[in-house]
Design a protein around this motif. Structure first.
Motif: not given
Ligand code: GLU
Length: 380
Positions: A361-378
């Motif tokens: 609702a906040l974005l007005g489009y389909a959101p992603r599962s996270a702000i930073v996905h754990r696969d993209q985190l170090a």
């Protein structure tokens, strides 16, 4: 080339099986004295490099000295480090002489020198990083010895490594090397200021902890390079994250590698593990586009290996686009992790502190599962 066994001693750095590919970094104070290149000394090092190639080791050289050499030629004060413009001009002149010298001395052993001048961005941008990796692989495959320096003449303050220690560690990571050897004008890392008579050389360090960092003092002792122990520890951290061993030895004497190996005098940083290539690249990044400040709950979740959710974000700093690298900090300002953001800074602002169920609702489009996905985190 996969090493047969891990590196556990300085002597392993000349072992083809344990160190099939090695990066050797040569500091300015070793290469240049009184404004001229230490040619005879360099010839002894090049003979060692040729011997390593004979043993079947791949060798990549990271060579400093362009600024120091060029400054002497142009008559610039402070070794060419008085201003960025001086350093850039000095490097432009010195680099020709430096590369020529390496090419000549390596050539005397039948080896082809290959010059690569890199900027920070070449190794921070994933696509350019992969390009550099491919070029290095091809050069080594063709039997050449890459001789790398920072492209000081075009790198501005904001996009500079500024020291070749971290550059060497990043190059080692890009080239999939098993070890980095920093040839310096100090014996290694001491547990306190080396001028203190009670100072003790640390032969082996596992992981660069806050206590280890506290042992390093600021700048370069010789005043010629820009390194000093701080940048060497930063290099050790980058190497650690990539699963690469890093040695610091005194290179001032002739045939410095044989000497260090025989005496065992130096500091060897042993890696604690090997992060995946992508995570090592992320963790070793020196620049991020912005930051996400998170609460204690999110910090705990991150440490457990979870993704970063918007709910735990308390502030967004900087301007970044989706896919950009951001630092993740706690409320006290400590950087906990680097990650690639799934959203732009503006979107992060909209979503921060909000539960996932509200995002669509906040974005007005389909959101992603996270702000930073754990696969993209170090985690750092
Ligand atoms: N890139 C610099 C040069 O060639 C050296 C940087 C350093 O001192 O580590 O002069």
């Amino acid at each position: 080339m996969t090493p047969s066994a891990p590196i556990t001693a300085l002597a392993n750095l000349i072992d083809r099986a344990r160190a099939p590919r090695i990066v050797i970094k040569v500091g300015s104070s070793l290469l240049v004295a009184g404004g001229t290149a230490r040619r005879d000394w360099l010839a002894t090092l090049v003979a060692e490099i040729a011997a390593a190639r004979e043993r079947g080791q791949d060798v990549i050289v990271v060579s400093s000295g362009a600024i120091a050499l060029g400054a002497a030629t142009l008559g610039l004060e402070k070794g060419g480090r008085g201003s960025l413009a001086d350093a850039q001009a000095a490097a432009a002149v010195g680099q020709i002489a430096l590369a020529g010298l390496w090419a000549e001395l390596l050539g005397a052993h039948g080896l082809n020198a290959a010059q690569l001048l890199l900027t920070l961005e070449d190794l921070e941008d994933r696509r350019r990083y992969l390009n550099a990796t491919a070029t290095l692989a091809r050069l080594l495959d063709a039997g050449a010895v890459p001789v790398i320096n920072e492209n000081d003449s075009v790198a501005t303050q904001e996009i500079r490594f500024g020291d070749n220690d971290r550059l060497a560690a990043r190059v080692a990571q890009a080239a999939g090397a098993s070890a980095v050897l920093l040839l310096s004008d100090v014996d290694g890392l001491y547990d306190r200021n080396p001028r203190d008579p009670a100072a003790r050389l640390l032969p082996e360090v596992r992981g660069v902890s806050a206590a280890v960092r506290a042992m390093a003092d600021g700048g370069s002792a010789s005043g010629l390079g820009s390194g000093g122990m701080t940048s060497k520890l930063q290099a050790a951290e980058i190497a650690d994250r990539a699963g690469i061993a890093l040695g610091i030895v005194n290179g001032t004497h002739d045939a410095p590698i044989a000497r260090a190996v025989a005496s065992g005098v130096g500091t060897l940083f042993l890696p604690r593990g090997r992060a995946g290539a992508r995570k090592a690249w992320l963790g070793g990044r020196l620049r991020t586009r912005g930051a996400l400040v998170i609460d204690a709950g999110a910090a705990t979740a991150l440490a457990r290996g979870s993704s970063l959710l918007a709910k735990g974000v308390t502030a967004v700093e900087g301007t970044f686009a989706r896919g950009d690298a951001v630092a993740i900090r706690d409320a006290a300002g400590a950087t906990l992790a680097n990650g690639l953001s799934e959203y732009s800074a503006a979107e992060c602002m909209t979503l921060m502190g909000r539960h996932s169920s509200e995002h669509a609702a906040l974005l007005g489009y389909a959101p992603r599962s996270a702000i930073v996905h754990r696969d993209q985190l170090a985690i750092l």
